[in-house]
Every structure is written in structure tokens, then in C-alpha cells.
Design a protein around this motif. Sequence first.
Motif, short mmCIF file in Angstrom:
data_model
loop_
_atom_site.label_atom_id
_atom_site.label_comp_id
_atom_site.label_asym_id
_atom_site.label_seq_id
_atom_site.Cartn_x
_atom_site.Cartn_y
_atom_site.Cartn_z
N GLU A 1 0.84 -1.20 0.00
CA GLU A 1 0.00 0.00 0.00
C GLU A 1 0.87 1.25 0.00
N GLN A 2 1.95 1.23 0.79
CA GLN A 2 2.87 2.37 0.82
C GLN A 2 3.58 2.54 -0.52
N MET A 3 3.98 1.44 -1.14
CA MET A 3 4.65 1.51 -2.44
C MET A 3 3.69 2.02 -3.52
N ALA A 4 2.44 1.58 -3.47
CA ALA A 4 1.44 2.04 -4.44
C ALA A 4 1.17 3.53 -4.24
N ALA A 5 1.08 3.97 -2.98
CA ALA A 5 0.86 5.39 -2.70
C ALA A 5 2.04 6.22 -3.21
N ALA A 6 3.25 5.73 -3.00
CA ALA A 6 4.45 6.43 -3.48
C ALA A 6 4.48 6.46 -5.00
N ALA A 7 4.08 5.36 -5.64
CA ALA A 7 4.04 5.30 -7.11
C ALA A 7 3.02 6.31 -7.64
N PHE A 8 1.85 6.38 -7.00
CA PHE A 8 0.83 7.32 -7.43
C PHE A 8 1.33 8.75 -7.23
N ALA A 9 1.96 9.03 -6.09
CA ALA A 9 2.46 10.38 -5.80
C ALA A 9 3.51 10.82 -6.83
N ALA A 10 4.26 9.87 -7.39
CA ALA A 10 5.32 10.20 -8.34
C ALA A 10 4.81 10.39 -9.77
N LEU A 11 3.54 10.11 -10.02
CA LEU A 11 2.99 10.26 -11.37
C LEU A 11 2.91 11.73 -11.75
N PRO A 12 2.94 12.02 -13.06
CA PRO A 12 2.81 13.42 -13.49
C PRO A 12 1.51 14.03 -12.97
N PRO A 13 1.55 15.31 -12.59
CA PRO A 13 0.36 15.96 -12.01
C PRO A 13 -0.88 15.85 -12.90
N GLU A 14 -0.72 15.97 -14.22
CA GLU A 14 -1.87 15.90 -15.12
C GLU A 14 -2.54 14.53 -15.04
N PHE A 15 -1.72 13.49 -14.97
CA PHE A 15 -2.21 12.12 -14.89
C PHE A 15 -2.98 11.92 -13.58
N LYS A 16 -2.40 12.40 -12.47
CA LYS A 16 -3.06 12.27 -11.17
C LYS A 16 -4.39 13.03 -11.16
N ALA A 17 -4.40 14.21 -11.78
CA ALA A 17 -5.63 15.01 -11.81
C ALA A 17 -6.73 14.26 -12.55
N LEU A 18 -6.38 13.62 -13.67
CA LEU A 18 -7.37 12.86 -14.44
C LEU A 18 -7.83 11.61 -13.69
N ALA A 19 -6.92 11.02 -12.92
CA ALA A 19 -7.27 9.82 -12.16
C ALA A 19 -8.26 10.14 -11.05
N GLY A 20 -8.26 11.38 -10.60
CA GLY A 20 -9.22 11.78 -9.58
C GLY A 20 -9.01 11.04 -8.28
#
Length: 141
Positions: A17-36
Motif C-alpha cells: 500500500e505504501q509503495m502504491a501510494a508512493a508510485a501514485f504520488a510520483a505520477l505526473p500531475p496531469e495524470f493524477k488530476a485525471l485519475a481523480g
Amino acid sequence: MTNSWTDRAAPSLDDFEQMAAAAFAALPPEFKALAGNVPCMVAEFPDEETMREMELETEFDILGLFRGIGLPQGGAMPQTGQLPNQVWLYRRPILDYWAESETGETLGEIITHVLVHEIGHHFGFSDDDMEAIEAAAEREG
């Protein structure tokens, strides 16, 4: 200098869960914004319902899963009675893939790849779409 693996343990569900959260945090901001706010869940294996729905031969046949309705199909706002979109990562199959992989990918890279792939389904991409995008990115890179 010796590197002893005798006292090492496989990453736990919490570690994943921590690794997945870190992977998500490292994604480009535009990608994270679209992922919601699509939550990323971690489980040891897919549940029996998933095994039946996906027609899996073994619980090791799937590394991750997007559950829900992709954005292009109207998945931005859940309909009455519809569960919210979710991304699932399966710890044991990912560990198995990592152990057997000859690509030299780190566990973190594999988790990131599976996470991005499943979020791609949230965006409405098919597996074929994502394979084409990855192939194009590899040619560019």
C-alpha cells in the motif's frame, strides 16, 4: 561487505500500500488530476468473484484490476447502486512476476506499471490501446 538475505521478508500488504501510494504520488500531475479519487486497493490475491468473472485459471494470472466504469463510458459520477471505481493490485501475483522476471525491473517499477495500466482502464483505454501507447513510448525513448 556481505549482503545477507537471511533476515529479509517479502513486502507485506502494508508495504505494498505504501509503495502504491508512493508510485501514485510520483505520477505526473496531469495524470493524477485525471485519475481523480480512484482508490487503490491491495489484496493478496483476486477474490473468487474476480476469478470467475475474469475466467482465470489460477490466482496468479492477474497482477491488477480496474473495477468500475471508465470515464468515457460515464464513470465520472457513479450511478445509483454502482460502487465507485477502484484499482486493485494483487501482492502475491506481483511478487511472483517480479521473482520470475528477467527484465531487471525493480518491484517499485512493476507496481508503478500495474498501477498506471489499471488507471488507464479508468480513462477508458483497452489493453490493446495501452500496449500501443507503451510500444510508441518505447520507440520514442
